[in-house]
Design a protein around this motif. Structure first.
Motif, PDB file in Angstrom:
ATOM      1  N   ALA A 281      13.745  15.764  -6.901  1.00 29.52           N
ATOM      2  CA  ALA A 281      13.773  15.374  -5.345  1.00 29.52           C
ATOM      3  C   ALA A 281      12.608  14.790  -4.992  1.00 29.52           C
ATOM      4  CB  ALA A 281      13.564  17.213  -5.844  1.00 29.52           C
ATOM      5  N   ALA A 282      11.810  15.604  -5.668  1.00 32.17           N
ATOM      6  CA  ALA A 282      10.160  14.457  -4.774  1.00 32.17           C
ATOM      7  C   ALA A 282      10.774  13.397  -5.257  1.00 32.17           C
ATOM      8  CB  ALA A 282       9.229  14.690  -5.845  1.00 32.17           C
ATOM      9  N   GLU A 283      11.047  12.653  -5.860  1.00 30.80           N
ATOM     10  CA  GLU A 283      11.369  11.126  -6.331  1.00 30.80           C
ATOM     11  C   GLU A 283      12.160  10.674  -5.528  1.00 30.80           C
ATOM     12  OE1 GLU A 283      12.853  10.785 -10.215  1.00 30.80           O
ATOM     13  OE2 GLU A 283      11.023  10.346 -11.126  1.00 30.80           O
ATOM     14  N   ARG A 284      13.525  11.927  -4.834  1.00 28.09           N
ATOM     15  CA  ARG A 284      14.413  11.318  -4.071  1.00 28.09           C
ATOM     16  C   ARG A 284      14.036  11.097  -2.828  1.00 28.09           C
ATOM     17  NH1 ARG A 284      17.113  15.041  -7.095  1.00 28.09           N
ATOM     18  NH2 ARG A 284      17.486  15.945  -5.101  1.00 28.09           N
ATOM     19  N   ALA A 285      12.593  12.907  -2.287  1.00 28.45           N
ATOM     20  CA  ALA A 285      12.429  11.826  -1.059  1.00 28.45           C
ATOM     21  C   ALA A 285      11.520  10.918  -0.563  1.00 28.45           C
ATOM     22  CB  ALA A 285      11.524  13.219  -0.716  1.00 28.45           C
ATOM     23  N   ALA A 286      10.443  10.387  -1.497  1.00 30.83           N
ATOM     24  CA  ALA A 286       9.984   9.486  -1.460  1.00 30.83           C
ATOM     25  C   ALA A 286      10.834   8.186  -1.565  1.00 30.83           C
ATOM     26  CB  ALA A 286       8.543   9.651  -2.533  1.00 30.83           C
ATOM     27  N   GLN A 287      11.965   7.763  -2.307  1.00 25.16           N
ATOM     28  CA  GLN A 287      12.671   6.521  -2.000  1.00 25.16           C
ATOM     29  C   GLN A 287      13.148   6.615  -1.060  1.00 25.16           C
ATOM     30  OE1 GLN A 287      11.686   3.998  -3.606  1.00 25.16           O
ATOM     31  NE2 GLN A 287      13.699   3.945  -5.248  1.00 25.16           N
ATOM     32  N   SER A 288      13.571   7.705  -0.565  1.00 25.90           N
ATOM     33  CA  SER A 288      13.943   7.622   0.680  1.00 25.90           C
ATOM     34  C   SER A 288      13.151   7.146   1.563  1.00 25.90           C
ATOM     35  CB  SER A 288      14.418   8.901   1.030  1.00 25.90           C
ATOM     36  OG  SER A 288      15.971   9.280   0.070  1.00 25.90           O
ATOM     37  N   ARG A 289      12.237   7.269   1.690  1.00 28.78           N
ATOM     38  CA  ARG A 289      10.992   6.878   2.890  1.00 28.78           C
ATOM     39  C   ARG A 289      10.560   5.632   2.906  1.00 28.78           C
ATOM     40  NH1 ARG A 289       8.681  12.157   1.594  1.00 28.78           N
ATOM     41  NH2 ARG A 289       7.369  11.319   0.009  1.00 28.78           N
ATOM     42  N   ARG A 290      11.025   5.379   1.644  1.00 31.34           N
ATOM     43  CA  ARG A 290      10.562   4.380   1.365  1.00 31.34           C
ATOM     44  C   ARG A 290      11.609   3.045   1.645  1.00 31.34           C
ATOM     45  NH1 ARG A 290       7.155   2.512   2.595  1.00 31.34           N
ATOM     46  NH2 ARG A 290       6.324   0.806   1.173  1.00 31.34           N
ATOM     47  N   LEU A 291      12.628   2.944   1.014  1.00 32.60           N
ATOM     48  CA  LEU A 291      13.670   2.737   1.640  1.00 32.60           C
ATOM     49  C   LEU A 291      13.871   2.232   3.183  1.00 32.60           C
ATOM     50  CD1 LEU A 291      16.199   3.989  -0.796  1.00 32.60           C
ATOM     51  CD2 LEU A 291      16.261   1.847  -0.602  1.00 32.60           C
TER      52      LEU A 291
ATOM     53  N   ARG B 240       0.843  -1.168  -0.025  1.00 32.09           N
ATOM     54  CA  ARG B 240       0.697   0.323   0.130  1.00 32.09           C
ATOM     55  C   ARG B 240       0.736   1.395   0.257  1.00 32.09           C
ATOM     56  NH1 ARG B 240      -5.211   0.976   3.098  1.00 32.09           N
ATOM     57  NH2 ARG B 240      -6.046   3.040   2.579  1.00 32.09           N
ATOM     58  N   ASP B 241       1.930   1.733   0.895  1.00 33.82           N
ATOM     59  CA  ASP B 241       2.710   2.618   1.264  1.00 33.82           C
ATOM     60  C   ASP B 241       3.339   2.761  -0.218  1.00 33.82           C
ATOM     61  OD1 ASP B 241       1.527   2.988   3.522  1.00 33.82           O
ATOM     62  OD2 ASP B 241       3.131   2.483   3.954  1.00 33.82           O
ATOM     63  N   ALA B 242       4.138   1.910  -1.098  1.00 35.33           N
ATOM     64  CA  ALA B 242       4.257   2.060  -2.163  1.00 35.33           C
ATOM     65  C   ALA B 242       3.517   2.531  -3.605  1.00 35.33           C
ATOM     66  CB  ALA B 242       4.951   0.760  -2.330  1.00 35.33           C
ATOM     67  N   VAL B 243       2.056   2.146  -3.632  1.00 35.30           N
ATOM     68  CA  VAL B 243       1.180   3.040  -4.223  1.00 35.30           C
ATOM     69  C   VAL B 243       0.733   3.850  -3.957  1.00 35.30           C
ATOM     70  CG1 VAL B 243      -1.001   2.618  -5.157  1.00 35.30           C
ATOM     71  CG2 VAL B 243       0.256   0.529  -4.627  1.00 35.30           C
ATOM     72  N   VAL B 244       1.156   4.190  -2.483  1.00 35.79           N
ATOM     73  CA  VAL B 244       0.649   5.926  -2.072  1.00 35.79           C
ATOM     74  C   VAL B 244       1.608   6.906  -2.557  1.00 35.79           C
ATOM     75  CG1 VAL B 244       0.270   7.169   0.394  1.00 35.79           C
ATOM     76  CG2 VAL B 244      -0.994   5.367  -0.281  1.00 35.79           C
ATOM     77  N   GLU B 245       2.805   6.419  -1.973  1.00 26.87           N
ATOM     78  CA  GLU B 245       4.110   7.398  -2.385  1.00 26.87           C
ATOM     79  C   GLU B 245       4.303   7.475  -4.372  1.00 26.87           C
ATOM     80  OE1 GLU B 245       5.732   9.764  -1.005  1.00 26.87           O
ATOM     81  OE2 GLU B 245       6.660   8.159   1.226  1.00 26.87           O
TER      82      GLU B 245
END
Length: 259
Positions: free
Chosen positions: A241-251, A218-223
């Motif tokens: 930059a938004a991609e980097r921030a989202a990926q940091s949260r996921r990792l 779910r969180d991956a789809v939401v991001e």
């Protein structure tokens, strides 16, 4: 589990999937202010576990649009006639239309993915309700049309923004200003429909898409949804930059380091 059943709107939830059904087939699921209040309520009462919301219409048509009785002097029983509504102050008229729009504005909220299962007519308010959803799966008999201009009105139920986003300004203007029908082959070609299937395959196609959406965490789809939804408003570098921030949260979440 039934969550709501009133004013031609039936809402059920089964685990991670909710289904909102326009349930007035005798009038081709024509919409009224009561319909819109029920649809807005549907968005407020969804259980937190719901990840996918399916919107469908009972009978041969998805929705033939606004019930024309709203424009008659006596209006719809229990509702203020639109002609009387027009005599109110600017503030009152703006507030009334804003309330109507609530039925159309929650379908793209970040925590769910919404799918419109569209068959037959999707006209005016029906077209805009289909546009309110993230995705559209259509039967091959679908007929979209924006008829508001033929009535001396404009599309005002939050449909113009997604329409332009899907098909571009010039085609959106032509569709709205002429009020012509957009049928299944064109809808798929120009991006109004994510998928077109035979009339008897619509339910299965929506079920397959729902299953595919639920397969990812779910969180991956939401991001991912948030990244894509905001992309057009960002510059290229802002999106990176938004991609980097989202990926940091996921990792960090996958590593057990999230909040």
């Amino acid at each position: 589990m039934t969550l709501l059943d009133k004013d031609g709107v039936h809402v059920t939830a089964d685990g991670e999937v909710a289904t909102v059904t326009l349930a007035n087939p005798a009038k081709r699921n024509a919409q009224t202010p009561a319909t819109w209040r029920a649809l807005a309520e549907a968005g407020r009462i969804l259980p937190g576990a719901v990840r996918v919301v399916v919107l469908r219409g009972e009978g041969p048509s998805f929705s033939a649009g606004l019930d024309r009785a709203a424009f008659e002097p006596e209006g719809i029983e229990g509702e203020l006639s639109f002609l009387r509504l027009a005599r109110g102050s600017d503030e009152e008229l703006d507030a009334a239309v804003a309330e109507f729009q609530h039925a159309f504005t929650w379908w793209r909220r970040p925590d769910v993915v919404s799918i419109a299962a569209v068959q037959g007519h999707a006209i005016g308010a029906g077209f805009q309700l289909a546009l309110a959803c993230d995705l559209r799966v259509c039967a091959d008999d679908v007929r979209f049309a924006m008829r508001e201009t033929s009535l001396g009105l404009v599309p005002d139920l939050a449909g113009t923004h997604p329409l332009v986003g899907l098909v571009g300004y010039a085609r959106a203007l032509e569709i709205c200003a002429t009020g012509r029908f957009v049928q299944a082959d064109e809808a798929e070609r120009v991006g109004l429909a994510n998928l077109v299937v035979g009339q008897g395959q619509l339910e299965d196609a929506v079920a397959d898409l729902t299953a595919a959406l639920l397969a990812a965490p779910r969180d991956a789809v939401v991001e991912t949804k948030a990244l894509l939804a905001g992309a057009s408003a960002r510059t290229y570098d802002e999106q990176r930059a938004a991609e980097r921030a989202a990926q940091s949260r996921r990792l960090r979440d996958l590593a057990g380091l999230g909040d």
